[in-house]
Scaffold this active site. Structure first.
Site, mmCIF file in Angstrom:
data_model
loop_
_atom_site.group_PDB
_atom_site.id
_atom_site.type_symbol
_atom_site.label_atom_id
_atom_site.label_comp_id
_atom_site.label_asym_id
_atom_site.label_seq_id
_atom_site.Cartn_x
_atom_site.Cartn_y
_atom_site.Cartn_z
ATOM 1 C CG PHE A 80 110.272 69.749 6.797
ATOM 2 C CD1 PHE A 80 108.937 70.014 6.703
ATOM 3 C CD2 PHE A 80 110.900 69.927 5.670
ATOM 4 C CE1 PHE A 80 108.224 70.517 5.740
ATOM 5 C CE2 PHE A 80 110.260 70.413 4.580
ATOM 6 C CZ PHE A 80 108.844 70.729 4.630
ATOM 7 C CB SER A 125 101.816 70.866 15.120
ATOM 8 O OG SER A 125 100.554 70.012 15.423
ATOM 9 C CE1 TYR A 150 105.453 67.163 17.136
ATOM 10 C CE2 TYR A 150 103.137 67.343 17.528
ATOM 11 C CZ TYR A 150 104.116 67.481 16.761
ATOM 12 O OH TYR A 150 103.914 67.943 15.477
ATOM 13 C CE LYS A 154 106.907 70.186 15.454
ATOM 14 N NZ LYS A 154 107.835 70.490 14.439
HETATM 15 N N1 UFG Z 1 92.105 57.777 15.407
HETATM 16 C C1 UFG Z 1 91.424 56.610 15.853
HETATM 17 N N2 UFG Z 1 92.078 55.351 15.460
HETATM 18 C C2 UFG Z 1 93.353 55.231 15.369
HETATM 19 C C3 UFG Z 1 94.043 56.374 15.234
HETATM 20 C C4 UFG Z 1 93.236 57.698 15.128
HETATM 21 O O1 UFG Z 1 89.868 56.555 15.898
HETATM 22 O O2 UFG Z 1 93.855 54.166 15.268
HETATM 23 C C5 UFG Z 1 91.276 59.179 15.598
HETATM 24 C C6 UFG Z 1 92.118 59.756 16.692
HETATM 25 O O3 UFG Z 1 91.351 59.507 17.867
HETATM 26 C C7 UFG Z 1 91.452 61.492 15.944
HETATM 27 C C8 UFG Z 1 91.710 60.925 14.475
HETATM 28 O O4 UFG Z 1 91.674 59.762 14.395
HETATM 29 O O5 UFG Z 1 90.245 61.499 16.267
HETATM 30 C C9 UFG Z 1 93.052 61.603 14.116
HETATM 31 O O6 UFG Z 1 94.010 61.252 14.704
HETATM 32 P P1 UFG Z 1 95.501 61.065 14.125
HETATM 33 O O7 UFG Z 1 96.315 60.460 15.287
HETATM 34 O O8 UFG Z 1 95.724 60.673 12.735
HETATM 35 O O9 UFG Z 1 95.726 62.759 14.261
HETATM 36 P P2 UFG Z 1 95.796 63.708 15.446
HETATM 37 O O10 UFG Z 1 94.703 64.847 15.015
HETATM 38 O O11 UFG Z 1 95.377 63.070 16.582
HETATM 39 O O12 UFG Z 1 97.167 64.138 15.289
HETATM 40 C C10 UFG Z 1 97.742 65.309 14.644
HETATM 41 C C11 UFG Z 1 99.270 65.138 14.394
HETATM 42 C C12 UFG Z 1 99.869 65.362 15.694
HETATM 43 C C13 UFG Z 1 99.556 66.536 16.327
HETATM 44 C C14 UFG Z 1 98.041 66.679 16.405
HETATM 45 C C15 UFG Z 1 97.638 68.052 16.909
HETATM 46 O O13 UFG Z 1 99.640 63.465 13.987
HETATM 47 O O14 UFG Z 1 101.380 65.466 15.166
HETATM 48 O O15 UFG Z 1 97.302 66.575 15.156
HETATM 49 O O16 UFG Z 1 96.149 67.983 17.219
HETATM 50 F F1 UFG Z 1 100.261 66.762 17.424
#
Ligand code: UFG
Length: 340
Positions: A80, A125, A150, A154
């Site tokens: 991990f 991921s 990042y 991966k």
């Molecule tokens: N979001 C908001 N406000 C915030 C945080 C997130 O609206 O404060 C939205 C983002 O725009 C997105 C959704 O919530 O639409 C999910 O966002 P996250 O950051 O929780 O997750 P992501 O899908 O962007 O990221 C995840 C993993 C990463 C990985 C990515 C791959 O956390 O490690 O998926 O797509 F790279």
């Protein structure tokens, strides 16, 4: 059976370590504590009534990795350990390649020297798919150039593993492409511990609800989705932890010493940001202070998994609900706050 869990004190690693200990595996947890806390060991022990071996090791350091492999005789490895902030990786790409790729290379180097086939699980991921052309995403989809260093790191790790497999080494590998893990252990003793301002949605939601943040900003509501906000596949951390046990058992039991496979790990269901917020409010009977803001750079619009491969080949499906994930995420936040 002795299992090495690198990054075993992190969010996914700690939940997986608990299940491994409960299943009777002998664990060696390695963590450099760069994004985790040694106290997690105590909490893992409190849940399981077992004390895993802990080694504070920086896996970038070749010599330390060599010593680790000389000191133990692992039957399996779940790798991990990695830096995971998309934002930070944009500013410090080098840090991401050195750590995420370098650590894997050091481990692979040691595996090559072993006389027995290693059972190896790698954390990848869904970021490797970029914005897929259609939904749901299956493992046969083309991998696109990742937006962030990042994501690129991966992708690079997956390539290294594939080349290692093709070279015919004694090595059984499953790579898991996680969608979005959320939630916490039912005891609220372990969960996600973001350092500083959370980047991910659920920790931002819980920190806002508890009053650590003034408001949540929804990053864009003008996307081409049902309600205009981005759609993700949110998977309960307990389900995600469990899949590692299923995969480890598969690898340990399979006779083919060059088994190599990649699986998506998600629920198969897409949920928008607004849907998730509403569900969080309903499940936990509270109101969240949120505002609609600008789009975030690099966000894919929609990503959810086709889960048929893992279901058909490993007979694995998720068990926990989204409601339970949001409930446990909130209980976890309340618990951390109580202790602060
Ligand atoms: N979001 C908001 N406000 C915030 C945080 C997130 O609206 O404060 C939205 C983002 O725009 C997105 C959704 O919530 O639409 C999910 O966002 P996250 O950051 O929780 O997750 P992501 O899908 O962007 O990221 C995840 C993993 C990463 C990985 C990515 C791959 O956390 O490690 O998926 O797509 F790279």
């Amino acid at each position: 059976m002795q299992v090495l869990v690198t990054g075993g004190l992190g969010y996914i690693g700690s939940h997986t370590s608990v299940l491994l200990l409960e299943k009777g595996y002998d664990l060696v947890i390695v963590d450099d504590l760069s994004n985790s806390n040694e106290k997690v060991i105590e909490n893992i022990s409190q849940i399981t009534s077992k004390v895993p071996v802990f080694e504070k090791i920086d896996l970038k350091d070749k010599e330390s990795v060599s010593k680790l492999f000389n000191n133990y005789d692992f039957d399996g490895i779940i790798h991990f350990a990695a830096h995971k902030s998309v934002n930070e990786s944009v500013n410090y790409p080098d840090k991401y390649f050195k750590n995420n790729v370098g650590s894997l290379e050091n481990i692979i180097y040691e595996i090559q020297k072993l006389k027995k086939p290693m059972n190896f699980i790698f954390s990848s991921s869904c970021t490797v798919y970029g914005q897929a052309d259609s939904m749901p995403i299956n493992e046969g989809f083309e991998l696109k150039k990742a937006e962030s260093p990042y994501g690129q790191s991966k992708r690079k790790c997956e390539e290294i593993l594939e080349n290692f497999h093709k070279a015919g080494h004694n090595f059984k590998n499953i790579t898991l492409r996680y969608f979005n893990p959320i939630g916490a252990h039912p005891t609220s003793l372990i969960g996600e511990l973001p350092i500083g301002i959370p980047e991910n949605l659920v920790p931002y939601i819980t920190q806002t609800a508890v009053g650590k943040r003034d408001h949540l900003t929804v990053f864009g509501n003008d996307y081409d989705t049902n309600d205009g906000t981005c759609v993700r596949d949110y998977i309960h951390i307990m389900d995600l932890a469990e899949v590692h046990i299923t995969c480890l058992e598969k690898l340990m039991n399979i006779k083919d010493n060059s088994f190599f496979n990649v699986y998506n790990v998600g629920t198969g269901k897409g949920t928008s940001v607004l849907e998730l917020i509403n569900l969080f409010e309903n499940v936990n009977q509270l109101k969240l202070n949120y505002k609609i803001g600008k789009r975030r750079d690099g966000d894919v619009v929609i990503a959810y998994a086709d889960t048929s491969k893992i279901k058909n080949e490993l007979n694995w499906t998720t068990k926990y609900s989204l409601e339970n994930a949001l409930k446990t995420a909130w209980n976890w936040e309340l618990n951390i706050n109580k202790n602060e």
